[in-house]
Design an enzyme around this catalytic site. Structure first.
Site, mmCIF file in Angstrom:
data_model
loop_
_atom_site.group_PDB
_atom_site.id
_atom_site.type_symbol
_atom_site.label_atom_id
_atom_site.label_comp_id
_atom_site.label_asym_id
_atom_site.label_seq_id
_atom_site.Cartn_x
_atom_site.Cartn_y
_atom_site.Cartn_z
ATOM 1 C CG HIS A 111 -1.942 -1.102 1.155
ATOM 2 N ND1 HIS A 111 -2.768 -1.580 2.299
ATOM 3 C CD2 HIS A 111 -2.565 -1.702 0.085
ATOM 4 C CE1 HIS A 111 -3.588 -2.270 1.819
ATOM 5 N NE2 HIS A 111 -3.483 -2.483 0.303
ATOM 6 C CB CYS A 138 10.009 17.224 -8.119
ATOM 7 S SG CYS A 138 10.721 15.637 -8.589
HETATM 8 C C1 BV8 Z 1 -8.143 -2.335 -5.166
HETATM 9 C C2 BV8 Z 1 -3.088 3.206 2.658
HETATM 10 C C3 BV8 Z 1 -8.340 -3.177 -7.431
HETATM 11 C C4 BV8 Z 1 -3.860 4.287 2.960
HETATM 12 C C5 BV8 Z 1 -4.729 1.543 2.506
HETATM 13 C C6 BV8 Z 1 -15.333 0.286 -3.953
HETATM 14 C C7 BV8 Z 1 -14.480 1.025 -4.783
HETATM 15 C C8 BV8 Z 1 -13.224 0.712 -5.039
HETATM 16 C C9 BV8 Z 1 -12.655 -0.260 -4.502
HETATM 17 C C10 BV8 Z 1 -13.305 -1.063 -3.515
HETATM 18 C C11 BV8 Z 1 -14.745 -0.755 -3.460
HETATM 19 N N1 BV8 Z 1 -15.213 -1.764 -2.743
HETATM 20 C C12 BV8 Z 1 -14.422 -2.571 -2.272
HETATM 21 C C13 BV8 Z 1 -13.240 -2.087 -2.775
HETATM 22 C C14 BV8 Z 1 -11.896 -2.663 -2.656
HETATM 23 C C15 BV8 Z 1 -11.052 -1.759 -1.666
HETATM 24 C C16 BV8 Z 1 -11.539 -2.244 -0.223
HETATM 25 O O1 BV8 Z 1 -11.351 -3.547 0.058
HETATM 26 N N2 BV8 Z 1 -12.286 -1.327 0.358
HETATM 27 C C17 BV8 Z 1 -12.987 -2.071 1.724
HETATM 28 C C18 BV8 Z 1 -13.227 -0.836 2.337
HETATM 29 C C19 BV8 Z 1 -14.199 -2.925 1.415
HETATM 30 N N3 BV8 Z 1 -9.698 -2.128 -1.619
HETATM 31 C C20 BV8 Z 1 -8.971 -1.243 -2.661
HETATM 32 O O2 BV8 Z 1 -9.534 -0.346 -3.220
HETATM 33 C C21 BV8 Z 1 -7.610 -1.628 -2.744
HETATM 34 N N4 BV8 Z 1 -7.528 -1.314 -4.525
HETATM 35 O O3 BV8 Z 1 -9.056 -3.129 -4.857
HETATM 36 O O4 BV8 Z 1 -7.931 -2.376 -6.471
HETATM 37 C C22 BV8 Z 1 -7.603 -4.158 -7.377
HETATM 38 C C23 BV8 Z 1 -8.231 -5.585 -6.858
HETATM 39 C C24 BV8 Z 1 -7.549 -6.788 -6.860
HETATM 40 C C25 BV8 Z 1 -6.039 -6.739 -7.427
HETATM 41 C C26 BV8 Z 1 -5.586 -5.416 -8.086
HETATM 42 C C27 BV8 Z 1 -6.285 -4.289 -7.777
HETATM 43 C C28 BV8 Z 1 -6.839 -0.784 -2.449
HETATM 44 C C29 BV8 Z 1 -6.781 -0.815 -0.917
HETATM 45 C C30 BV8 Z 1 -5.715 0.044 -0.342
HETATM 46 C C31 BV8 Z 1 -6.086 1.346 0.326
HETATM 47 N N5 BV8 Z 1 -5.062 1.793 1.348
HETATM 48 N N6 BV8 Z 1 -3.738 1.966 2.958
HETATM 49 C C32 BV8 Z 1 -3.347 4.777 4.195
HETATM 50 O O5 BV8 Z 1 -2.857 4.054 5.117
HETATM 51 O O6 BV8 Z 1 -3.613 5.970 4.459
HETATM 52 S S1 BV8 Z 1 -5.936 0.491 3.126
HETATM 53 C C33 BV8 Z 1 -5.499 0.462 4.862
HETATM 54 O O7 BV8 Z 1 -6.786 0.432 5.604
HETATM 55 C C34 BV8 Z 1 -4.468 -0.229 5.247
HETATM 56 O O8 BV8 Z 1 -3.495 -0.227 4.646
HETATM 57 C C35 BV8 Z 1 -4.999 -1.421 5.763
HETATM 58 O O9 BV8 Z 1 -5.087 -2.219 4.568
HETATM 59 C C36 BV8 Z 1 -6.463 -1.104 5.879
HETATM 60 C C37 BV8 Z 1 -6.720 -1.170 7.427
HETATM 61 O O10 BV8 Z 1 -6.733 -2.416 7.828
HETATM 62 P P1 BV8 Z 1 -5.834 -2.942 8.734
HETATM 63 O O11 BV8 Z 1 -4.160 -2.629 8.389
HETATM 64 O O12 BV8 Z 1 -6.185 -4.398 9.229
HETATM 65 O O13 BV8 Z 1 -5.949 -2.244 10.097
HETATM 66 P P2 BV8 Z 1 -7.351 -2.204 11.059
HETATM 67 O O14 BV8 Z 1 -7.364 -0.894 11.981
HETATM 68 O O15 BV8 Z 1 -8.546 -2.299 10.294
HETATM 69 O O16 BV8 Z 1 -7.355 -3.357 11.953
HETATM 70 C C38 BV8 Z 1 -6.210 -3.478 12.776
HETATM 71 C C39 BV8 Z 1 -6.214 -4.832 13.473
HETATM 72 O O17 BV8 Z 1 -5.369 -5.060 14.413
HETATM 73 C C40 BV8 Z 1 -7.659 -5.180 14.195
HETATM 74 O O18 BV8 Z 1 -8.166 -6.410 13.809
HETATM 75 C C41 BV8 Z 1 -7.282 -5.077 15.642
HETATM 76 O O19 BV8 Z 1 -8.016 -5.931 16.328
HETATM 77 C C42 BV8 Z 1 -5.821 -5.391 15.656
HETATM 78 N N7 BV8 Z 1 -5.010 -5.158 16.784
HETATM 79 C C43 BV8 Z 1 -4.716 -4.003 17.131
HETATM 80 N N8 BV8 Z 1 -3.998 -3.845 18.187
HETATM 81 C C44 BV8 Z 1 -3.363 -5.032 18.221
HETATM 82 C C45 BV8 Z 1 -3.988 -5.896 16.998
HETATM 83 N N9 BV8 Z 1 -3.324 -7.283 16.948
HETATM 84 C C46 BV8 Z 1 -2.358 -7.385 17.640
HETATM 85 N N10 BV8 Z 1 -1.831 -6.879 18.555
HETATM 86 C C47 BV8 Z 1 -2.094 -5.506 18.787
HETATM 87 N N11 BV8 Z 1 -1.415 -4.936 19.680
#
Ligand code: BV8
Length: 240
Positions: A111, A138
């Site tokens: 990402h 840049c």
């Molecule tokens: C794509 C950078 C096509 C940004 C990120 C409609 C339109 C367009 C796309 C979509 C759509 N509907 C669905 C999609 C697909 C979409 C998607 O999945 N949307 C979701 C909301 C449904 N995905 C995309 O758009 C991706 N691109 O699909 O392109 C394609 C498909 C296939 C192949 C090629 C191309 C692009 C997604 C990337 C977005 N960018 N990050 C930034 O950082 O600012 S995503 C961002 O959010 C993160 O990178 C991460 O991926 C996500 C958050 O997830 P987590 O990392 O899991 O974090 P979270 O807080 O959710 O969870 C933390 C976990 O840790 C919890 O479970 C918690 O319990 C646990 N935890 C907490 N503390 C601890 C712990 N565990 C252990 N120990 C601890 N101490």
């Protein structure tokens, strides 16, 4: 599966692996970032609509990296990469550099990265620890107005997908650490790994959207559990 018999390993990390370093996760950010939900600000549309807001959002997170450090989970993963006799492929959804600062030399940032700037005018990507915006020149072409955060936003193609898919097809152990399994394609990796016969383990403080897909779910803090898991993998099998 006997973990000390694991050969090729794929590790997927999410925001939870950096939580104990003090970086907010997406679920817990709760408006920590300018009262905006990352899901609504991490998009090309948001950048086109209000570039200043998006520059500020990423500049704040980039500068916050100067105040945090890697935690035991990052260091344990780096140890596994150094000492395991098989391949260990680390792919992270995180845009921080804590895996590198925990000692990992090979990190696949699917990402993108906070500490990288991307110039749309000349196409260059270069490392930076500084804040930047539309007025910043840049470092490669000296043009202004073309710099964007080198981050994969929602709706954009993640980096290195071909490499990731090859590694998932070749691994016999898949470990997901600290990810809620809400964002695709990363959330689908566990199904891909299982389809190729891998044993799958989830390490998470809570349950995730994909917990039911994993063979094993270790509930707890990454900073405590990942070190134990690495020990189990590295212990040498009895010489037979
Ligand atoms: C794509 C950078 C096509 C940004 C990120 C409609 C339109 C367009 C796309 C979509 C759509 N509907 C669905 C999609 C697909 C979409 C998607 O999945 N949307 C979701 C909301 C449904 N995905 C995309 O758009 C991706 N691109 O699909 O392109 C394609 C498909 C296939 C192949 C090629 C191309 C692009 C997604 C990337 C977005 N960018 N990050 C930034 O950082 O600012 S995503 C961002 O959010 C993160 O990178 C991460 O991926 C996500 C958050 O997830 P987590 O990392 O899991 O974090 P979270 O807080 O959710 O969870 C933390 C976990 O840790 C919890 O479970 C918690 O319990 C646990 N935890 C907490 N503390 C601890 C712990 N565990 C252990 N120990 C601890 N101490």
């Amino acid at each position: 599966m006997r973990l000390d018999h694991a050969g090729n390993i794929v590790i997927l990390t999410g925001a939870g692996v950096s939580a104990e370093s003090g970086l907010s996760t997406f679920r817990d950010s709760g408006g920590l970032w300018e009262n905006h939900d990352p899901m609504t600000i991490a998009t090309p549309e948001a950048f086109a609509r209000d570039p200043g807001l998006v520059y500020r959002f990423y500049n704040a997170r980039r500068l916050q990296l100067n105040e945090v450090d890697a935690n035991p989970a990052h260091r344990a993963i780096a140890r596994l990469q150094r000492e395991h006799r098989g391949d260990v492929f680390l792919v992270t959804q995180n845009v921080d550099d804590l895996h590198e600062r925990g000692g990992s030399s090979q990190v696949c940032h699917m990402h993108g990265e906070l500490r990288s700037a991307w110039c749309l005018a000349c196409g260059s990507r270069y490392a930076t620890r500084e804040a930047f915006d539309a007025a910043t020149a840049c470092e490669r072409c000296a043009g202004r107005g073309g710099l964007r955060p080198d981050i994969v936003w929602f709706g954009e193609m993640p980096y290195e997908m071909d490499l990731i898919e090859r590694k998932l097809a070749a691994c016999d152990l898949f470990i997901a650490i600290g990810t809620s399994g809400t964002v695709y394609p990363a959330a689908g990796f566990v199904r891909g790994a299982r389809a190729f016969g891998a044993y799958t383990i989830e390490v998470n403080r809570d349950s995730s959207e994909t917990s039911s897909v994993f063979h094993q779910h270790r509930v707890g803090l990454a900073g405590e559990l990942v070190g134990e898991l690495v020990e189990e993998i590295l212990v040498q099998p009895p010489s037979t």
